[in-house]
Write a protein that holds these residues in place. Structure first.
Motif, mmCIF file in Angstrom:
data_model
loop_
_atom_site.group_PDB
_atom_site.id
_atom_site.type_symbol
_atom_site.label_atom_id
_atom_site.label_comp_id
_atom_site.label_asym_id
_atom_site.label_seq_id
_atom_site.Cartn_x
_atom_site.Cartn_y
_atom_site.Cartn_z
ATOM 1 N N SER A 200 13.100 37.230 25.019
ATOM 2 C CA SER A 200 14.025 38.339 24.814
ATOM 3 C C SER A 200 13.891 38.902 23.407
ATOM 4 O O SER A 200 13.675 38.166 22.439
ATOM 5 C CB SER A 200 15.458 37.842 25.047
ATOM 6 O OG SER A 200 16.401 38.795 24.607
ATOM 7 N N PHE A 282 18.990 36.408 27.953
ATOM 8 C CA PHE A 282 18.622 37.173 29.148
ATOM 9 C C PHE A 282 18.410 38.626 28.748
ATOM 10 O O PHE A 282 19.151 39.176 27.928
ATOM 11 C CB PHE A 282 19.694 37.096 30.232
ATOM 12 C CG PHE A 282 19.364 37.933 31.440
ATOM 13 C CD1 PHE A 282 18.405 37.514 32.351
ATOM 14 C CD2 PHE A 282 19.986 39.163 31.646
ATOM 15 C CE1 PHE A 282 18.078 38.288 33.457
ATOM 16 C CE2 PHE A 282 19.660 39.942 32.744
ATOM 17 C CZ PHE A 282 18.710 39.502 33.649
ATOM 18 N N ALA A 388 14.225 35.550 30.587
ATOM 19 C CA ALA A 388 15.319 34.612 30.341
ATOM 20 C C ALA A 388 14.776 33.381 29.638
ATOM 21 O O ALA A 388 13.592 33.050 29.738
ATOM 22 C CB ALA A 388 16.003 34.229 31.651
#
Length: 965
Positions: A200, A282, A388
């Motif tokens: 991320s 996420f 994730a």
């Protein structure tokens, strides 16, 4: 593999030991204003112990002995500060000064140990929080394109390939990408998926990039460079962070754009007590991809009389002689770049016999009507991406931390190899366990993916043939075309329209049904209703990796010594769709292992100047041995040195590297009767029939058809599949880096590389019916085009230089820029080692690979611009306030492109991009609002032939950082 991770984690818990703690507290303020600075990282130097200041600039950190130790405070836009802590100290305050230039960054990629970036022995680029915050790029990965010498080939909104120092590729398997030490590449396909399955954006702490050979410490395949992405440690970066980004692209696209997109991310990290911390991440992106919509007539050397030749020089090529005609109603051979099923050399064209009854069609090549990329995909360009990560961290002692992590990536994408291929739902899991101390680490990880895709071009051709086979001069589509051509007085447009009557239209039930049958049926499974196999392939392979390193410096005292080793095992799982199976039906496996050692020592040579600044010299020697089960093992040494004279750092290095062929380059075999990639191994040659049904270089076949060589000469040049080995490179490099008066930062380099046993897939033609004579190659429908991987005998050189500079203008304004140049040259040799001549009989020695004399004798795939530069003007905090901006201009030179089976050969034009962002900080809300865009003038360009056209990407982002700390 799961048992290994469980065992490792249990060992972590068993190894836990108690240790004394000293609690340090303090405040971090800004020099001049004495204002508290929230979010400053406070770390114990040389350890993984750290925290960050709260909104009042205060921190609290439990540290173990022994003392003294060094505490480091660092924050974006400020010069870092180090303070020595003695036993008994409990309160320690920092005062940070603003700095437009941060030149004291620490990197680990250059030598696997922490060192100042200014004293690294090789060229190193680093992007951290400061660069990410200031960049106009929509995400940290895209910010790489502002580094000197970096070319990002954009294949999809979420899929970009990093290229350095020549031999650019849409799927670069000469460049290694590591994420927290894990290889980002696909186990079976052999290339990195970029940011499709990365971490991320909110969790990226830094990206380090080393251009050039890096095998001495990182093993095979790092010929052109290495990228190391490091995520944020939950002990240091705590709290809740969130980002919401909305934007638009495809602006100005007729009957299509603009299209919106959104990108949301969230990160949460929390420490419990003094030993345990965790983090979760996420990110989700939804939007519309950049569209590959170049419908110009394709420029490819597969065309007859493609090269302009000078008859006074023995028909030496002087450039591209084919003049594209993009009017399909006036061009018998119209073949659109991003139109599929009309390819002149992949089953989309018919050549009428030389004795055909209609003289106007004798020896005439006629292409079918194809389908656009959007037609075939049927998804209106929609793209999505999920990323994730969950990780658990536990401190075992003062300098020992154990971690266990899960990394997940999922999305759809298009990649370009010999063909355009669509992956509708790519999924990858990586599981990682690590124990890391001040002077060692032990790491194990596994990569498991589900990569199923299908070939867009083959699908389009199959849809055409499902409606009406290509046929012969009197049957099928070709026969209908010939009859209509005669009936309509030789009118091409009328003949095409008549032959296309009843053709399956995009979006119709017939079109969608056949496409779905083809795309959802594996290419080794027969579709009875269509009389052919499907086009789907899969790579659900696994790679297990184990490695460790130990730094003996504290034990031997007199020098720095590190040793390490690794083992990895590939478990291929393609079901025979992408790679062949063993004779017993089992999948292939590949084992690799390696070990390395590095020795270095810094010598104090004296001092200079009134301030007696030190003069030091640090030589480093490293060597690594690697072995792949299919090849002989080999050593890759590296020698380097850094001479530091006060702030001036001069570096030099000699490095070597090698690359094991990817699984596809080893074993790939296309379906029977179809074109595609063929591996260089003897197994692949047997499966493709290359030992009994010989293949010939496309350039040689074209020479024969044009009458430039005889049948005997063509036969003598048949492909020999008996020799295949690893690819190698030697590079020497010199460089200079300095920071003058804290106002001017300079970094420059020059390098020279030499490749041997270079592996390149060249276009070879193989008759569909074995035993046919050379004249059979006069009709394209008689043969298939194979991309055969083999070691050529050429001598290949790449020379280049570049520099970057950043200058502080005052009051926070900084002007920066960089320039890079690289030139690829080649000496062509035949299998006997003799220098090859051009068609005028002149030897090809040390000539540019873009030279027509060279390119007409076969593709070399340098595919890199010779020049590119960036210029930026930025101020992250105007007048010390909350408003900041950055404006960047990028220019990339034209480049000679040689690409794939259905791509082509062409000079791709130079292109420019103006990128900009304006940001505003909201300190009370711990947030930043950012308005930005890449290519804000919306000048569409392509970074590769047949790739998507890249226009403006505009966005507004709201980022909340480290709330609820």
């Amino acid at each position: 593999m799961r048992h290994i991770f469980l065992t490792t984690w249990l060992a972590v818990l068993c190894l836990t030991q108690t240790f004394a703690q000293t609690v340090l507290t303090g405040t971090v303020t800004e020099v001049g204003t004495n204002s508290p600075i929230p979010g400053v990282n406070i770390t114990v130097k040389g350890t993984n112990i750290g925290t960050a200041t709260n909104r009042d600039g205060k921190y609290q950190l439990a540290v173990p002995g022994p003392f003294p130790l060094t505490l480091v405070a660092s924050f974006v836009g400020y010069a870092r500060q180090e303070i020595v802590v003695n036993n008994g100290t409990s309160v320690l305050n920092f005062s940070l000064a603003e700095s437009a230039i941060v030149a004291d960054e620490v990197v680990v990629s250059a030598s696997r140990v922490e060192e100042s970036i200014t004293k690294a022995a090789v060229t190193v680029e680093r992007l951290g929080a400061r660069q990410f915050a200031n960049s106009p790029a929509a995400n940290p990965f895209d910010a790489l394109q502002n580094l000197k010498g970096v070319d990002l080939l954009t294949q999809s909104l979420t899929f970009k390939s990093v290229n350095l120092r020549g031999f650019g590729a849409n799927n670069n398997n000469r460049f290694v990408q590591l994420t927290d030490g894990m290889d980002n590449r696909s186990p079976g396909l052999g290339f990195g998926f970029g940011n499709v399955a990365g971490i991320s954006d909110l969790d990226i702490e830094s990206i380090e990039l080393i251009p050039g050979a890096s095998s001495a410490l990182y093993g095979p395949d790092a010929l052109q460079g290495l990228m190391l992405t490091t995520s944020k440690n939950p002990f240091t970066y705590q709290g809740l962070s969130a980002q919401v980004k909305v934007g638009a692209n495809n602006v100005g696209k007729a009957n299509f754009g603009p299209k919106g997109y959104y990108d949301v991310a969230i990160r949460y990290a929390k420490q419990f007590g003094t030993r345990f911390a965790f983090k979760v991440n996420f990110q989700r992106l939804d939007g519309t991809d950049f569209i590959a919509d170049d419908y110009n007539d394709r420029s490819t050397s597969a065309r007859t009389n493609f090269w302009a030749v000078d008859p006074n020089r023995g028909n030496v090529a002087t450039g591209v002689g084919y003049v594209p005609n993009s009017n399909r109603n006036a061009n018998f051979e119209y073949d659109g770049v991003n139109i599929y099923g009309d390819d002149i050399n992949a089953g989309g064209a018919f050549r009428f016999p030389a004795n055909f009854t209609n003289a106007a069609l004798q020896n005439r090549l006629v292409t079918r009507t194809g389908y656009t990329e959007l037609d075939v995909l049927g998804n209106n360009g929609k793209v999505f991406n999920n990323r994730a990560n969950v990780s658990l961290h536990y401190k075992l002692g003062r300098n020992v931390e154990a971690s266990l992590g899960w990394y997940y990536g999922n999305g759809n994408l298009i990649r370009t190899a010999g063909f355009r291929e669509y992956f509708p739902n790519y999924i990858r899991h990586q599981f990682r366990a690590e124990i890391k101390g001040e002077n060692f680490f032990v790491r194990a990880y596994t990569t498991r993916q589900n990569a199923e895709g299908w070939n867009i071009g083959q699908t389009a051709a199959a849809i055409n043939n499902a409606w009406k086979p290509l046929g012969t001069a009197t049957t099928g589509w070709a026969g209908d075309f010939a009859a209509a051509f005669a009936a309509n007085g030789g009118q091409l447009e009328a003949a095409r329209q008549a032959a296309n009557q009843g053709r399956f239209m995009p979006g119709s039930s017939q079109f969608n049904d056949i496409r779905d049958q083809l795309a959802n049926t594996y290419n080794n499974v027969r579709i009875a209703s269509l009389g052919r196999n499907g086009v789907r392939f899969k790579d659900n392979s696994t790679m297990n990796h184990f490695e460790g390193m130990y730094n003996f410096t504290k034990h031997i005292k007199i020098a720095e010594l590190i040793v390490g080793g690794s083992f990895r095992r590939f478990l291929l799982a393609t079901g025979g769709t992408a790679l062949p199976l063993n004779a017993d039906g089992s999948e292939y496996t590949i084992n690799e292992y390696g070990a390395y050692a590095q020795l270095s020592k810094e010598f104090r040579l004296g001092s200079i100047g009134l301030t007696r600044q030190p003069i030091t010299f640090k030589p480093t020697v490293a060597v690594r041995y690697d072995k792949n089960q299919y090849f002989q093992g080999g050593f890759t040494p590296r020698a380097s040195g850094v001479l530091s004279v006060g702030p001036h750092n001069f570096r030099g290095s000699w490095q070597s590297a090698f690359r094991n062929p990817s699984p596809g380059q080893l074993f790939a075999v296309p379906p029977t009767g179809q074109g595609g990639e063929v591996g260089g191994s003897s197994v692949a040659a047997d499966r493709a029939g290359l030992n009994t049904n010989r293949a010939f270089l496309g350039a040689d076949v074209n020479d024969y058809v044009a009458g430039r060589i005889t049948a005997d000469q063509l036969t003598a040049r048949a492909y020999d599949p008996s020799r295949f080995t690893t690819e190698k490179i030697n590079t020497w490099e010199v460089g200079y880096k300095t920071l003058i008066n804290n106002k001017l930062f300079i970094d420059g380099f020059y390098f020279h590389s030499r490749y041997t046993d270079f592996i390149a897939a060249q276009s070879f033609f193989q008759l569909l019916t074995p035993g046919g004579g050379p004249d059979a190659f006069r009709t394209p429908s008689n043969y298939r085009t194979l991309q055969v991987n083999f070691n050529n005998f050429n001598e290949i050189f790449v020379n280049g230089w570049g520099f970057g500079a950043e200058y502080v203008l005052g009051r926070g304004f900084a002007l920066s820029g960089n320039y890079a140049r690289q030139v690829g040259s080649i000496t062509l040799r035949d299998a006997q080692g003799n220098v090859r001549n051009n068609r005028a009989g002149e030897p090809i020695v040390n000539r540019r690979m873009s030279d027509p004399d060279v390119a007409q004798l076969g593709r070399n795939f340098f595919i890199s611009p010779e020049n590119r530069y960036n210029i930026s003007l930025a101020n992250p905090r105007i007048n010390g306030g909350n408003l900041g901006f950055n404006i960047t201009y990028r220019w990339t030179d034209k480049m000679w492109v040689e690409q794939g089976t259905t791509a082509g050969d062409i000079w791709l034009p130079s292109w420019t991009s103006l990128d900009a962002q304006v940001s505003y900080r909201l300190p009370v809300a711990k947030s930043v609002v950012k308005f930005g865009g890449a290519n804000i003038l919306n000048k569409y360009y392509s970074q590769g032939y047949g790739l998507a056209q890249i226009g403006g990407l505009y966005y507004v982002a709201l980022t909340f950082d480290e709330l609820f700390r």
